[in-house]
Design a protein around this motif. Structure first.
Motif, PDB file in Angstrom:
ATOM      1  N   GLU A  55      33.639  37.820  35.866  1.00  0.00           N
ATOM      2  CA  GLU A  55      33.898  38.524  37.122  1.00  0.00           C
ATOM      3  C   GLU A  55      33.060  39.795  37.262  1.00  0.00           C
ATOM      4  O   GLU A  55      33.428  40.705  38.010  1.00  0.00           O
ATOM      5  CB  GLU A  55      35.384  38.863  37.229  1.00  0.00           C
ATOM      6  CG  GLU A  55      36.262  37.655  37.469  1.00  0.00           C
ATOM      7  CD  GLU A  55      35.972  36.994  38.813  1.00  0.00           C
ATOM      8  OE1 GLU A  55      35.970  37.693  39.839  1.00  0.00           O
ATOM      9  OE2 GLU A  55      35.729  35.772  38.827  1.00  0.00           O
ATOM     10  N   PHE A  63      36.350  42.238  39.441  1.00  0.00           N
ATOM     11  CA  PHE A  63      37.027  41.267  40.315  1.00  0.00           C
ATOM     12  C   PHE A  63      37.673  41.925  41.526  1.00  0.00           C
ATOM     13  O   PHE A  63      38.106  41.237  42.454  1.00  0.00           O
ATOM     14  CB  PHE A  63      38.116  40.523  39.518  1.00  0.00           C
ATOM     15  CG  PHE A  63      39.342  41.363  39.248  1.00  0.00           C
ATOM     16  CD1 PHE A  63      40.441  41.308  40.092  1.00  0.00           C
ATOM     17  CD2 PHE A  63      39.394  42.216  38.161  1.00  0.00           C
ATOM     18  CE1 PHE A  63      41.563  42.094  39.858  1.00  0.00           C
ATOM     19  CE2 PHE A  63      40.504  42.998  37.910  1.00  0.00           C
ATOM     20  CZ  PHE A  63      41.597  42.941  38.764  1.00  0.00           C
ATOM     21  N   ILE A 170      40.627  33.677  41.938  1.00  0.00           N
ATOM     22  CA  ILE A 170      40.064  33.346  40.622  1.00  0.00           C
ATOM     23  C   ILE A 170      40.817  32.162  40.035  1.00  0.00           C
ATOM     24  O   ILE A 170      40.225  31.248  39.450  1.00  0.00           O
ATOM     25  CB  ILE A 170      40.148  34.555  39.671  1.00  0.00           C
ATOM     26  CG1 ILE A 170      39.329  35.722  40.204  1.00  0.00           C
ATOM     27  CG2 ILE A 170      39.704  34.170  38.258  1.00  0.00           C
ATOM     28  CD1 ILE A 170      39.571  37.036  39.464  1.00  0.00           C
TER      29      ILE A 170
END
Length: 335
Positions: A55, A63, A170
């Protein structure tokens, strides 16, 4: 907690699968479909199959923009175009990036002890930055006061459902594309990442074990999860600044109790060793929070032996001098 129990309660969290899927449509594709790959070079040190969800390969190197993209999209369509958040560094960068692209007026409140690299990037992205002489939780109080006084939108990481549902995308990518994995290790701070990914994984693949990882020096959410009630701490003492909160949010804990199978605490030395292993074997410079999953495996190799573990490498915003100090010391001591 058995998989059967998890299945029947997971839909009672604040998160909504339809909204999570909708989030994918408003998040800039630059933050989506991040690399996911088996990292065999790590495996001799860890004793299990390890896949990395990366990420960090995006403009804010964490993220967090998955959530701020959702929030900024909503604000761009509203009358109020001003927004404030408290941040240990990564959320502030993400909100600044998402807000700049949509003409929002972004203020970030942070500790003056936050990593300089994170503060510099917040300024560079055009946000107004206010520093407080205290920790992240003091910054939270100041951001809330600014929102009240100025009548602007307060973004509270993990409490605002958009931050959780953005992070949950995610989880969609994990369950849609990963070969069969049986464990996911998630850094635990405020809880947005853990509750978001946990929600999707437990809904789509209830047999996968969701394990949250926190530093021993910042254990409030883990203690809260274990005692099933909010437990606060007076201070934190960890290099993992991104997860160093003292005051868990009750609503987030409620969600975490429904989607996490376990919460573990790891030592600073293990975090540093995890950072060094990610550098040596994966070519990744990561911040301490991103190495928590590797640290958990290092501290309990028997538990993970024979498993296929996914760990989310959640951020790479790290002070270079501090990083050299930590990783150099780890290499020097053969940790």
């Amino acid at each position: 907690m058995s998989a059967g129990v998890t299945l029947c309660v997971v839909q009672e969290t604040r998160l909504d699968t339809a909204r999570i899927r909708a989030a994918r449509r408003v998040i800039d594709p630059i933050f989506l479909d991040t690399p996911l790959y088996r990292c065999e070079a790590l495996e001799p040190d860890l004793g299990c199959a390890v896949s990395i969800k990366l990420e960090t390969a995006n403009p804010v190197r964490s993220f967090k923009a998955r959530g701020t993209e959702v929030i900024a999209t909503q604000l761009a369509d509203s009358d109020s175009r001003a927004v404030v958040c408290a941040s240990a560094g990564n959320l502030g960068q993400a909100l600044a990036w998402s807000g700049r692209g949509r003409g929002l007026d972004v203020t970030v409140v942070a500790s003056r002890f936050a990593p300089v690299a994170k503060l510099d990037r917040i300024r560079a992205l055009g946000a107004r930055l206010e520093l407080v002489d205290g920790d992240f939780d003091l910054a939270r109080e100041r951001a809330a006061a600014l929102a009240r006084n100025d009548g602007i939108r307060l973004v509270e990481d993990s409490l605002d459902i958009e931050t959780c549902e953005g992070a949950a995308t995610i989880g969609l990518e994990l369950v849609d594309s990963a070969p069969s994995f049986d464990t996911v290790l998630i850094a635990l701070g405020g809880g947005a990442l853990a509750t978001g990914v946990g929600q999707v994984v437990k809904t789509a693949a209830p047999g996968v074990e969701v394990i949250c990882v926190q530093p021993l020096g910042a254990p409030a959410m883990t203690h809260s999860w274990r005692q099933r009630r909010v437990v606060t701490t007076d201070s934190t003492n960890t290099i993992a600044d991104g997860v160093a909160g003292r005051c868990p949010i009750p609503e987030v804990l409620d969600d975490l109790l429904l989607v996490a199978d376990d919460a573990v605490l790891v030592q600073e030395a293990s975090i540093i060793t995890g950072m060094r292993l990610l550098l040596q074997h994966a070519g990744l410079v990561v911040e301490p929070s991103a190495a928590l999953g590797i640290a958990a495996i290092l501290e309990d190799r028997d538990r993970f032996a024979g498993r296929h573990v996914v760990t989310i490498v959640c951020g790479s915003n790290v002070d270079v001098d501090a990083y050299r100090r930590w990783v150099g010391a780890a290499a020097h001591h053969g940790a």
